[in-house]
Design an enzyme around this catalytic site. Structure first.
Site, mmCIF file in Angstrom:
data_model
loop_
_atom_site.group_PDB
_atom_site.id
_atom_site.type_symbol
_atom_site.label_atom_id
_atom_site.label_comp_id
_atom_site.label_asym_id
_atom_site.label_seq_id
_atom_site.Cartn_x
_atom_site.Cartn_y
_atom_site.Cartn_z
ATOM 1 N N LYS A 106 0.857 -1.195 0.000
ATOM 2 C CA LYS A 106 0.000 0.000 0.000
ATOM 3 C C LYS A 106 0.881 1.229 0.000
ATOM 4 O O LYS A 106 1.991 1.212 0.547
ATOM 5 C CB LYS A 106 -0.886 0.018 1.250
HETATM 6 N N1 GLU Z 1 -7.202 0.101 -3.193
HETATM 7 C C1 GLU Z 1 -7.975 -1.066 -3.491
HETATM 8 C C2 GLU Z 1 -8.016 -1.989 -2.299
HETATM 9 O O1 GLU Z 1 -7.853 -1.577 -1.170
HETATM 10 C C3 GLU Z 1 -7.539 -1.734 -4.793
HETATM 11 C C4 GLU Z 1 -6.139 -2.220 -4.825
HETATM 12 C C5 GLU Z 1 -5.655 -2.701 -6.195
HETATM 13 O O2 GLU Z 1 -6.435 -2.770 -7.120
HETATM 14 O O3 GLU Z 1 -4.464 -2.990 -6.266
HETATM 15 O O4 GLU Z 1 -8.289 -3.141 -2.433
#
Ligand code: GLU
Length: 418
Positions: A106
């Site tokens: 993240k």
């Molecule tokens: N931000 C989204 C999540 O928390 C998508 C992450 C992604 O597609 O890599 O799942």
């Protein structure tokens, strides 16, 4: 004095419990518990008035045992390294429970993007991309949108990264515009996954989605798209909220016109329509409904709020909306909860489809994408249900047990380097 909520402590504690409940061998748990790498960067950005501000940014790469690191980038004034660490851990668990070949990561920048102009946001995003460029890539770590970032943000990341590499690198980010190699169906995928999760859990009780009362906290990408899809499937949206406040209408809100109103820059605190009442954030969570969808931030349903909930089901659109103590109260009250790592996995599942299309230079139709999404989620739901029945635990525990087992098994067969 109330103890400050710590999302990373929360996720570690839930993982520890799942290790016990699932009787998983603990040898490799220390590896899974800690992220592989934490990166902190300082980002000087020239503002439109010529002054310079320095923003703090992060990228936490939790695990790449099952595949490249994967996870979104969040822009929020309260974002910090600890939150990003928790979110990265949830990504590893999420990709594992739905069994797609990714690890978890993240990113985040501590900024209130609403105070920046579009040009300032573009410069910030490009500087952040430059700062994390050495550790991202289509086969190493693939960012995507999260809170307050979108397809435009991903277009800037993609362009900056491709400029630095001297060639187009579409596979380095997902959730980008379709014109730049994005996937059809990606923008609405997380919301669609929330609706699929809701249908799957209602189905267990022989209940139809049509006519069910839904309350949604948050009208961002997840809540907004879920609201629209629920509305088109004839569920009754009784309550919605955004950062400014909430609205309630017992006969149902028109999610299409409200989404248009929000897209046009409107805030729900100023929304006006016949029979629509204005309610607080707390009232959104505690209103009378069948299904509550928290689709905003972490730490919304703590033990106090949980005591006052009147819903029968919770489907977690956000990451980490319920605290561990909140969970205990929900179980006691018999509220059935579909956990975040499954319920909001639609986004990363379609991110995976986008990446596969990029790598193979293919483009798929939206109907194909949606069908494959539903298939993956239905299969994972059945596995979660089987584990829940076997271990006599909650859906959250079942999801964590499956995810941890896969991660730990992968760690065991890979072995420790060197
Ligand atoms: N931000 C989204 C999540 O928390 C998508 C992450 C992604 O597609 O890599 O799942």
């Amino acid at each position: 004095m109330a103890v400050k909520y710590d999302p990373y402590e929360n996720v570690v504690s839930v993982m520890e419990k799942a290790m016990e409940v699932g009787s998983i061998k603990k040898d490799m748990f220390e590896i899974i518990k800690n992220p592989q790498r934490e990166t902190k960067v300082y980002l000087p950005v020239e503002m439109d008035d010529g002054t310079v501000r320095v923003f703090e940014g992060y990228r936490v790469q939790h695990s790449n045992i099952r595949g490249p690191f994967k996870g979104g980038i969040r822009y929020h004034q309260d974002c910090d390294l600890n939150e990003v660490k928790a979110l990265a851990t949830w990504m590893s668990l999420k990709c594992s429970v739905v069994n797609i070949p990714y690890g978890g990561a993240k990113g985040g920048v501590k900024v209130d993007p609403h105070t920046l102009s579009q040009r300032e946001l573009c410069r910030l995003t490009r500087r952040y991309t430059y700062a994390i460029e050495p550790i991202i890539g289509a086969d190493s770590d693939i960012p995507a949108p999260d809170i307050n970032t979108n397809a435009q943000t991903m277009a800037w990341v993609l362009d900056t990264y491709s400029m630095l590499k001297g060639k187009p690198c579409p596979g380095v980010v997902t959730g980008k515009p379709v014109e730049l190699g994005g996937s059809k169906g990606r923008a609405s995928a997380t919301g669609r996954g929330v609706v699929i999760s809701t249908k799957l859990i209602l189905n267990e009780y022989g209940i139809e989605l049509k006519g069910r009362k839904i309350a949604i906290q948050g009208m961002g990408n997840v809540g907004g798209n879920a609201a629209r899809i629920f509305y088109h499937r004839e569920a009754v949206i009784v309550a919605l909220s955004d950062i400014s406040g909430g609205i309630y209408c017992k006969n149902g809100l028109n999610a299409d016109s409200i989404s248009e109103y929000i897209e046009g820059g409107g805030l729900l605190k100023d929304y006006d329509a016949p029979d629509v009442l204005h309610i607080s954030n707390q009232e959104i969570l505690t209103c009378e409904c069948d299904v509550l969808v928290p689709a905003a931030l972490e730490n919304q349903i703590n033990e106090d709020i949980a005591e006052n909930l009147k819903c029968k089901f919770i489907v977690e659109g956000a990451n980490g909306p319920t605290t561990e103590k909140g969970d205990e109260v929900l179980e006691k009250k018999g509220i059935s909860l579909i956990p975040d790592i499954f319920a909001n996995s639609g986004g990363v599942i379609v991110s995976y489809f986008e990446w596969v299309q990029n790598i193979q230079t293919l483009t798929w139709e939206k109907s194909q994408v949606n069908e494959m999404l539903e298939n993956i989620m239905t299969k994972a739901f059945m596995e979660m249900k089987a584990e829940k029945n076997k271990s006599g635990c909650s859906f959250r525990m079942a999801a964590y047990i499956i995810a941890l087992r896969r991660l730990i098994h992968a760690e065991e067969i890979k072995g420790i380097f060197p």
